[in-house]
Design an enzyme around this catalytic site. Structure first.
Site, PDB file in Angstrom:
ATOM      1  N   VAL A   8       0.832  -1.207   0.000  1.00  0.00           N
ATOM      2  CA  VAL A   8       0.000   0.000   0.000  1.00  0.00           C
ATOM      3  C   VAL A   8       0.868   1.259   0.000  1.00  0.00           C
ATOM      4  CG1 VAL A   8      -1.751   1.312   1.255  1.00  0.00           C
ATOM      5  CG2 VAL A   8      -1.905  -1.190   1.150  1.00  0.00           C
ATOM      6  N   LYS A  65      -6.610  -1.606  10.660  1.00  0.00           N
ATOM      7  CA  LYS A  65      -7.852  -2.036  11.316  1.00  0.00           C
ATOM      8  C   LYS A  65      -7.599  -2.671  12.673  1.00  0.00           C
ATOM      9  CE  LYS A  65      -7.274  -5.767   8.184  1.00  0.00           C
ATOM     10  NZ  LYS A  65      -6.518  -5.110   7.128  1.00  0.00           N
ATOM     11  N   GLU A  77     -10.544   5.489   6.170  1.00  0.00           N
ATOM     12  CA  GLU A  77     -11.393   4.861   5.141  1.00  0.00           C
ATOM     13  C   GLU A  77     -10.836   3.525   4.672  1.00  0.00           C
ATOM     14  OE1 GLU A  77     -14.351   4.140   3.587  1.00  0.00           O
ATOM     15  OE2 GLU A  77     -14.597   6.308   3.404  1.00  0.00           O
ATOM     16  N   ASP A 104      -9.560 -10.944  10.896  1.00  0.00           N
ATOM     17  CA  ASP A 104      -9.571  -9.720  10.088  1.00  0.00           C
ATOM     18  C   ASP A 104     -10.993  -9.170   9.983  1.00  0.00           C
ATOM     19  OD1 ASP A 104      -8.181  -7.998   7.807  1.00  0.00           O
ATOM     20  OD2 ASP A 104     -10.045  -8.778   6.975  1.00  0.00           O
ATOM     21  N   LYS A 117     -12.787  -5.512  11.473  1.00  0.00           N
ATOM     22  CA  LYS A 117     -13.570  -4.609  10.627  1.00  0.00           C
ATOM     23  C   LYS A 117     -15.000  -4.477  11.147  1.00  0.00           C
ATOM     24  CE  LYS A 117     -10.758  -5.657   6.565  1.00  0.00           C
ATOM     25  NZ  LYS A 117     -10.589  -6.649   5.467  1.00  0.00           N
TER      26      LYS A 117
END
Lengths: 431, 431
Positions: free
Chosen positions: A14, A102, A126, A198, A202
């Site tokens: 990323v 997260k 976001e 995961d 979230k």
């Protein structure tokens, strides 16, 4: 303010895309922010390692020093430390923070939001949920005049790819995971994805936002997909359903069973093929939101990937940088509703139970009795002989009932002498 | 600031719901804004008319006077005047504005955004496009770090209901419109919907946002659905498609045919049933967005209705009121890219053409020649006799070609003596 100084923490999949897009779209970003964004440095553990497309002069291993020189800090390192300390350092220096982390938010969100608020700076995230899909901003801002009652989402692309492969090719769980690994959709150690960790992080973030209530990651009921077999997927198909790993948050009204509150859970479920979530294929994500005024909304898109996630990060960078240039600050944490997180026993659900039973008269009555004893009404039963031995498969689909009544029934079934095995228990959602 | 004064202009289907929700959710809204919202008045033409659930003391016919007493003005009157003058009055008094008025924004957007910017106040309009679906905020803010290349949307619920009825029941256009009227999905005079005016206004607003370019409503190529017949819907079904009225905006790169720019159009089209937009049923809306970093996103939800639209309005009220309490301002108009709106000739598309032709040898060759003369390659031809006379139906599906080449071909076909009638011409999109 003649420029906005951006510091990047991390230069992985990323981070390197964020760095590339900051340069490639510099003119667009400057026009949208009202001042140019200047990438002042990238903190990495090994600055001497060559990184294609990255100016080596930007690389540093002095993350603390870099943070002190920034107006906006982009945290894409992941994990708890040093990300958490660096965020606090950013707030102390008066810098806004954009993160895709997260796990950190699910574990330490309240402390970080309070620090950002005390420093009067932004904390945007976001990219932390559902990758490129605009979801945090709609929930936090577009639905600020509404009351969210429920969300139902596919928020983990790895497990969705695995389940989709099992559905479309008949593959078993292990084979499907191997294919996902070969394509880069699953990590060498897929635990965080396939065990639902995961998705649970979230779900906690989404529930906190949707219900204006702090929901820590550990309050999320979590079941992964390692127990989902090819037979389960086939059974779902026979019912006109598909198996999905769902993250579900629900606002429960006050009732005879207890106070008002929220339930948040991650587990595999049968979803009817007519439901919009059933059509979400491969590594895509989608979140279905029900709100009192808006009705039913759905947000769909790529759930992961360097470029999509970097795009979401940059959207946040523009917002935070705009606030630096023009003043103001985005909405902070909203936890005023302060609802309790309720046990799963408050959830009403339907079960699809597969049993291996002795193939002799009277078995169905014994099984039906076990359901009746807990007040669970049966919608459908299907029995079929399997193989040549004395066993048969019994499939029971229930009407909606409290989750506890169903799990108690299943526990009783396992103790019956006529039940050889409780092969699988799956919830049915989205009807 | 101990309270935020909200003035409501209009008390129709949306306005009365805004008034109701402002009271019903007062505590939630106050917590989210940071101060209570006080509804200081509702401007209507006839304040003496009784309105259930509305405090008569709030009603006034002095809209100008009301605007002068407000911090946030909610405009849900619709139409150009007096809405436009009242918005300007609000800006002069330093009030922020929330509107659901797509026609006004499509016709006078730039002037209004400039006035808001000069007064340093907000102009928010989430409810103007696709009702309750959070779309404006995601496009304006979440995708601010990305580059939108195309959007493809169902933004008019009335026409979607009509086309869906035609698809699922085989009804003709007229019958389907009558059903929509009976259910309140279509107005007594359905022109604005069925001729695509409503969708064109929304397409202009979306294109302006998505491409950072001013696109006035009249620059949108517009075709309605009045020409769509039951036979077209049946022909679509035979191709595995469904007919949808689409609003499409596309960024076109510089090429041999002209400069870079945008094309914006509203027209019915065949959409493959496998496309997510094909599954959007009844009065629902959905917008598919393609962006360079994010990839493909979709936003889905109710496209109209008093309560959903009021919910979207209130989300904007919270944002604008927050800015009044905490300072700051949302992003204003972004038109820096200033791209030209290009003619439809720059669009590449596929056509599905139905012709009534003379049933004799050599006809197919003549028709094929007409396509070849304009460089349009044919993908599929199907010919069938119709009735007992000397006519046959010929269906031609082309490969993708410039829209002009296709429309020129169709014009030539109409002039051929072997072509008795060009029964229908439909574009194929979403492949």
């Amino acid at each position: 303010m003649d420029r906005v100084r951006v510091a990047l923490l991390g230069c992985g999949v990323v981070g390197s895309e964020v760095a590339r897009l900051l340069l490639a779209q510099a003119d667009d970003l400057a026009a949208r922010v009202g001042a140019p964004l200047e990438l002042v440095g990238i903190a990495v553990r090994r600055p001497d390692r060559p990184r294609p497309g990255i100016d080596p002069a930007l690389l540093t291993d002095d993350a603390e020093g870099l943070v002190a020189r920034a107006d906006v800090v982009v945290e894409v390192v992941g994990g708890i430390e040093p990300a958490r300390s660096l965020m606090h350092a950013a707030f102390r220096h008066g810098a806004g923070v954009v993160t895709a982390n997260k796990v950190l938010l699910a574990e330490h969100g309240p402390e970080l939001f309070e620090a950002a608020s005390a420093a009067d700076v932004d904390l945007y995230y976001e990219a932390a949920v559902a990758g490129a899909i605009p979801l945090i901003r709609p929930l936090r801002e577009s639905l600020a005049g509404d009351r969210v009652t429920r969300f139902l989402g596919i928020v983990n692309g790895t497990t969705n790819y695995v389940l989709d492969q099992m559905d479309t090719t008949g593959a078993g769980f292990g084979d499907a995971v191997e294919r996902a690994q070969a394509l880069g959709y699953a990590e060498a150690d897929p635990t965080a994805d396939v065990e639902g960790y995961d998705a649970a992080s979230k779900a906690a973030i989404l529930a906190s936002l949707a219900f204006h209530t702090r929901v820590p990651g550990e309050a999320v009921h979590r079941e992964g997909i390692t127990g989902v077999s090819a037979a389960d997927v086939a059974a779902a198909a026979r019912m006109g359903c598909v198996v999905k790993l769902l993250a579900i948050g629900s606002r429960e009204p006050e009732g005879p069973d207890g106070p008002a509150g929220v339930t948040v859970r991650v587990h595999p479920a049968f979803v009817p093929r007519s439901h919009p979530l059933a059509g979400v294929r491969g590594p895509f994500n989608a979140v279905f939101v029900e709100a009192e005024a808006a009705g039913e909304l759905m947000f769909y898109g790529p759930g992961a990937g360097g470029t999509p996630t970097a795009g979401a990060v940059l959207g946040d960078v523009v917002a935070v940088a705009r606030h630096r240039v023009h003043g103001g600050r985005g909405p902070g944490e909203s936890a005023y509703a302060d609802l309790p997180t309720l046990p799963l026993s408050r959830v009403l659900t339907r079960y699809h139970v597969r049993l291996e039973v002795a193939d002799r008269p009277g078995v169905l009555a014994r099984v039906a009795d076990a359901f009746a004893a807990h007040g669970v009404s049966i919608e459908q039963v299907r029995q079929q002989a399997v193989g040549e031995d004395e066993a048969a498969e019994l499939v029971v689909v229930t009407h909606v009932a409290p989750d506890t009544a169903l799990s108690d029934t299943v526990a009783d079934l396992a103790g019956l002498d006529v039940v050889l095995d409780v092969t699988s228990v799956m919830r049915v959602e989205g009807e």
